[in-house]
Design a protein around this motif. Structure first.
Motif, PDB file in Angstrom:
ATOM      1  N   VAL A 190      19.099  39.035  53.963  1.00  0.00           N
ATOM      2  CA  VAL A 190      19.327  38.339  55.223  1.00  0.00           C
ATOM      3  C   VAL A 190      19.733  39.363  56.271  1.00  0.00           C
ATOM      4  CG1 VAL A 190      20.664  36.541  56.396  1.00  0.00           C
ATOM      5  CG2 VAL A 190      20.089  36.290  53.954  1.00  0.00           C
ATOM      6  N   HIS A 191      19.085  39.322  57.423  1.00  0.00           N
ATOM      7  CA  HIS A 191      19.373  40.218  58.543  1.00  0.00           C
ATOM      8  C   HIS A 191      19.676  39.343  59.751  1.00  0.00           C
ATOM      9  CE1 HIS A 191      16.518  42.088  55.754  1.00  0.00           C
ATOM     10  NE2 HIS A 191      17.111  43.242  56.032  1.00  0.00           N
ATOM     11  N   ARG A 192      20.838  39.538  60.377  1.00  0.00           N
ATOM     12  CA  ARG A 192      21.237  38.665  61.489  1.00  0.00           C
ATOM     13  C   ARG A 192      21.559  39.463  62.739  1.00  0.00           C
ATOM     14  NH1 ARG A 192      21.736  33.615  60.442  1.00  0.00           N
ATOM     15  NH2 ARG A 192      22.935  33.195  62.293  1.00  0.00           N
ATOM     16  N   ILE A 193      21.135  38.919  63.867  1.00  0.00           N
ATOM     17  CA  ILE A 193      21.592  39.343  65.190  1.00  0.00           C
ATOM     18  C   ILE A 193      21.900  38.050  65.936  1.00  0.00           C
ATOM     19  CG2 ILE A 193      21.022  40.450  67.376  1.00  0.00           C
ATOM     20  CD1 ILE A 193      19.186  42.356  65.861  1.00  0.00           C
ATOM     21  N   GLY A 194      23.150  37.874  66.285  1.00  0.00           N
ATOM     22  CA  GLY A 194      23.552  36.628  66.929  1.00  0.00           C
ATOM     23  C   GLY A 194      23.238  35.456  66.019  1.00  0.00           C
ATOM     24  N   ALA A 195      22.604  34.426  66.589  1.00  0.00           N
ATOM     25  CA  ALA A 195      22.260  33.233  65.813  1.00  0.00           C
ATOM     26  C   ALA A 195      20.899  33.357  65.131  1.00  0.00           C
ATOM     27  CB  ALA A 195      22.261  32.008  66.728  1.00  0.00           C
ATOM     28  N   GLU A 196      20.160  34.441  65.405  1.00  0.00           N
ATOM     29  CA  GLU A 196      18.830  34.619  64.820  1.00  0.00           C
ATOM     30  C   GLU A 196      18.918  35.369  63.499  1.00  0.00           C
ATOM     31  OE1 GLU A 196      15.273  35.311  67.423  1.00  0.00           O
ATOM     32  OE2 GLU A 196      16.872  36.167  68.672  1.00  0.00           O
ATOM     33  N   SER A 197      17.961  35.051  62.624  1.00  0.00           N
ATOM     34  CA  SER A 197      17.923  35.749  61.341  1.00  0.00           C
ATOM     35  C   SER A 197      16.489  36.021  60.916  1.00  0.00           C
ATOM     36  CB  SER A 197      18.641  34.943  60.262  1.00  0.00           C
ATOM     37  OG  SER A 197      17.960  33.740  60.004  1.00  0.00           O
ATOM     38  N   TRP A 198      16.360  37.006  60.072  1.00  0.00           N
ATOM     39  CA  TRP A 198      15.124  37.313  59.356  1.00  0.00           C
ATOM     40  C   TRP A 198      15.513  37.406  57.895  1.00  0.00           C
ATOM     41  CZ3 TRP A 198      13.273  42.574  57.733  1.00  0.00           C
ATOM     42  CH2 TRP A 198      12.014  42.516  57.130  1.00  0.00           C
ATOM     43  N   VAL A 199      14.908  36.582  57.062  1.00  0.00           N
ATOM     44  CA  VAL A 199      15.218  36.549  55.637  1.00  0.00           C
ATOM     45  C   VAL A 199      13.966  36.935  54.871  1.00  0.00           C
ATOM     46  CG1 VAL A 199      16.033  35.149  53.709  1.00  0.00           C
ATOM     47  CG2 VAL A 199      16.900  34.705  56.023  1.00  0.00           C
ATOM     48  N   LEU A 200      14.117  37.919  54.015  1.00  0.00           N
ATOM     49  CA  LEU A 200      13.026  38.421  53.199  1.00  0.00           C
ATOM     50  C   LEU A 200      13.397  38.234  51.733  1.00  0.00           C
ATOM     51  CD1 LEU A 200      10.337  40.040  53.102  1.00  0.00           C
ATOM     52  CD2 LEU A 200      11.750  42.114  53.056  1.00  0.00           C
ATOM     53  N   MET A 201      12.442  37.743  50.941  1.00  0.00           N
ATOM     54  CA  MET A 201      12.653  37.570  49.517  1.00  0.00           C
ATOM     55  C   MET A 201      11.549  38.283  48.766  1.00  0.00           C
ATOM     56  SD  MET A 201      13.564  33.615  49.966  1.00  0.00           S
ATOM     57  CE  MET A 201      12.977  33.665  51.667  1.00  0.00           C
ATOM     58  N   GLY A 202      11.868  38.775  47.584  1.00  0.00           N
ATOM     59  CA  GLY A 202      10.851  39.457  46.813  1.00  0.00           C
ATOM     60  C   GLY A 202      11.389  40.062  45.547  1.00  0.00           C
ATOM     61  N   HIS A 203      10.797  41.179  45.193  1.00  0.00           N
ATOM     62  CA  HIS A 203      11.024  41.813  43.896  1.00  0.00           C
ATOM     63  C   HIS A 203      11.204  43.322  44.095  1.00  0.00           C
ATOM     64  CE1 HIS A 203      10.421  42.135  39.535  1.00  0.00           C
ATOM     65  NE2 HIS A 203       9.676  43.192  39.795  1.00  0.00           N
ATOM     66  N   TYR A 204      12.191  43.889  43.426  1.00  0.00           N
ATOM     67  CA  TYR A 204      12.388  45.339  43.414  1.00  0.00           C
ATOM     68  C   TYR A 204      12.030  45.879  42.031  1.00  0.00           C
ATOM     69  CZ  TYR A 204      15.277  45.487  47.706  1.00  0.00           C
ATOM     70  OH  TYR A 204      15.742  45.416  48.991  1.00  0.00           O
ATOM     71  N   ARG A 205      11.474  47.070  42.012  1.00  0.00           N
ATOM     72  CA  ARG A 205      11.250  47.817  40.769  1.00  0.00           C
ATOM     73  C   ARG A 205      11.916  49.173  40.973  1.00  0.00           C
ATOM     74  NH1 ARG A 205       7.771  47.230  36.362  1.00  0.00           N
ATOM     75  NH2 ARG A 205       7.228  49.182  35.328  1.00  0.00           N
ATOM     76  N   TYR A 206      12.872  49.486  40.121  1.00  0.00           N
ATOM     77  CA  TYR A 206      13.668  50.707  40.217  1.00  0.00           C
ATOM     78  C   TYR A 206      13.293  51.651  39.074  1.00  0.00           C
ATOM     79  CZ  TYR A 206      16.777  47.502  42.784  1.00  0.00           C
ATOM     80  OH  TYR A 206      17.304  46.577  43.656  1.00  0.00           O
ATOM     81  N   HIS A 207      13.005  52.900  39.395  1.00  0.00           N
ATOM     82  CA  HIS A 207      12.773  53.929  38.399  1.00  0.00           C
ATOM     83  C   HIS A 207      14.022  54.807  38.425  1.00  0.00           C
ATOM     84  CE1 HIS A 207       8.265  53.203  38.301  1.00  0.00           C
ATOM     85  NE2 HIS A 207       8.724  52.415  39.246  1.00  0.00           N
ATOM     86  N   LEU A 208      14.653  54.937  37.266  1.00  0.00           N
ATOM     87  CA  LEU A 208      15.939  55.625  37.201  1.00  0.00           C
ATOM     88  C   LEU A 208      15.900  56.759  36.192  1.00  0.00           C
ATOM     89  CD1 LEU A 208      16.646  52.204  37.021  1.00  0.00           C
ATOM     90  CD2 LEU A 208      18.739  53.202  37.910  1.00  0.00           C
ATOM     91  N   THR A 209      16.772  57.721  36.428  1.00  0.00           N
ATOM     92  CA  THR A 209      16.985  58.802  35.481  1.00  0.00           C
ATOM     93  C   THR A 209      18.487  58.996  35.309  1.00  0.00           C
ATOM     94  OG1 THR A 209      16.428  61.087  34.927  1.00  0.00           O
ATOM     95  CG2 THR A 209      16.886  60.629  37.247  1.00  0.00           C
ATOM     96  N   LYS A 210      18.869  59.427  34.130  1.00  0.00           N
ATOM     97  CA  LYS A 210      20.282  59.657  33.845  1.00  0.00           C
ATOM     98  C   LYS A 210      20.573  61.142  34.073  1.00  0.00           C
ATOM     99  CE  LYS A 210      23.583  57.822  30.598  1.00  0.00           C
ATOM    100  NZ  LYS A 210      23.750  57.252  29.243  1.00  0.00           N
ATOM    101  N   ILE A 211      21.435  61.408  35.053  1.00  0.00           N
ATOM    102  CA  ILE A 211      21.800  62.778  35.421  1.00  0.00           C
ATOM    103  C   ILE A 211      23.298  62.943  35.187  1.00  0.00           C
ATOM    104  CG2 ILE A 211      21.906  64.475  37.296  1.00  0.00           C
ATOM    105  CD1 ILE A 211      19.588  62.902  38.629  1.00  0.00           C
ATOM    106  N   ASP A 212      23.662  63.898  34.354  1.00  0.00           N
ATOM    107  CA  ASP A 212      25.074  64.133  34.040  1.00  0.00           C
ATOM    108  C   ASP A 212      25.788  62.836  33.662  1.00  0.00           C
ATOM    109  OD1 ASP A 212      24.806  66.871  34.526  1.00  0.00           O
ATOM    110  OD2 ASP A 212      25.336  66.648  36.646  1.00  0.00           O
ATOM    111  N   GLY A 213      25.107  61.991  32.876  1.00  0.00           N
ATOM    112  CA  GLY A 213      25.709  60.765  32.384  1.00  0.00           C
ATOM    113  C   GLY A 213      25.707  59.594  33.344  1.00  0.00           C
ATOM    114  N   THR A 214      25.089  59.756  34.532  1.00  0.00           N
ATOM    115  CA  THR A 214      25.079  58.700  35.544  1.00  0.00           C
ATOM    116  C   THR A 214      23.641  58.331  35.887  1.00  0.00           C
ATOM    117  OG1 THR A 214      27.131  59.587  36.471  1.00  0.00           O
ATOM    118  CG2 THR A 214      25.872  58.082  37.862  1.00  0.00           C
ATOM    119  N   TRP A 215      23.351  57.022  35.905  1.00  0.00           N
ATOM    120  CA  TRP A 215      22.017  56.552  36.260  1.00  0.00           C
ATOM    121  C   TRP A 215      21.793  56.656  37.762  1.00  0.00           C
ATOM    122  CZ3 TRP A 215      18.275  55.913  32.878  1.00  0.00           C
ATOM    123  CH2 TRP A 215      18.614  55.695  31.540  1.00  0.00           C
TER     124      TRP A 215
END
Length: 174
Positions: A119-144
């Protein structure tokens, strides 16, 4: 600290070779979900160190499903500079990410998916986007860390032109 730099071709080859051979443990699953949350909630709260900590040093962002063009590979610090200069142009943003799934994993590489509503708002107006994320991750020094993020839109409501207005308010090119 180790630095991971993957070209788009190398990252695609690396990710395409992942198989479900190794089940991911509960601790890694929770850490991956925390990393994903740090990007969304950190951006909404303007906690840029938190967002930066979720990314590898080089990241590919693919928003071509929404804006066209080509995916962008750049230093994570450049992404943070761009987002921190642009997002304050909205009065408020809220990125809700849910239905997390680790769909592939092999050692220090994983692919996660999640659904989102932004949800993105400026004043009373909004733009709402829905969908799907795909994340490619690597573990570096024990942290994803996320090194590639693909956003696929499914539905939107409201005024998409708020993006241009937010850019103007933030003093950024539209």
């Amino acid at each position: 600290m180790k630095t991971l730099v993957l070209t788009a071709a190398a990252s695609m080859l690396l990710v395409s070779s992942i198989v479900r051979a190794e089940p991911i443990g509960a601790d890694d699953r929770a850490a991956i979900i925390d990393t994903i949350t740090d990007i969304a909630a950190g951006a909404d709260r303007r906690q840029w160190d938190r967002v930066r900590g979720a990314f590898a040093d080089t990241v590919t962002l693919d928003y071509t499903g929404l804006w066209g063009g080509e995916p962008s590979t750049q230093p994570a610090d450049a992404v943070i500079r761009q987002w921190s200069a642009f997002l304050p142009g909205f009065d408020r943003t809220l990125h809700l990410v849910s239905n997390h799934a680790i769909v592939e994993s092999a050692g220090s590489i994983a692919v996660a998916e999640a659904d989102f509503q932004a949800v993105h708002r400026i004043g009373a107006e909004s733009w709402v986007l829905m969908g799907h994320y795909r994340y490619h991750l690597t573990k570096i020094d024990g942290t994803w860390k996320v090194f590639r993020l693909v956003m696929t839109p499914a539905h939107e409501t409201g005024n998409r032109a708020l993006v241009n207005r937010a850019a103007e308010r933030a003093g950024q090119p539209g």
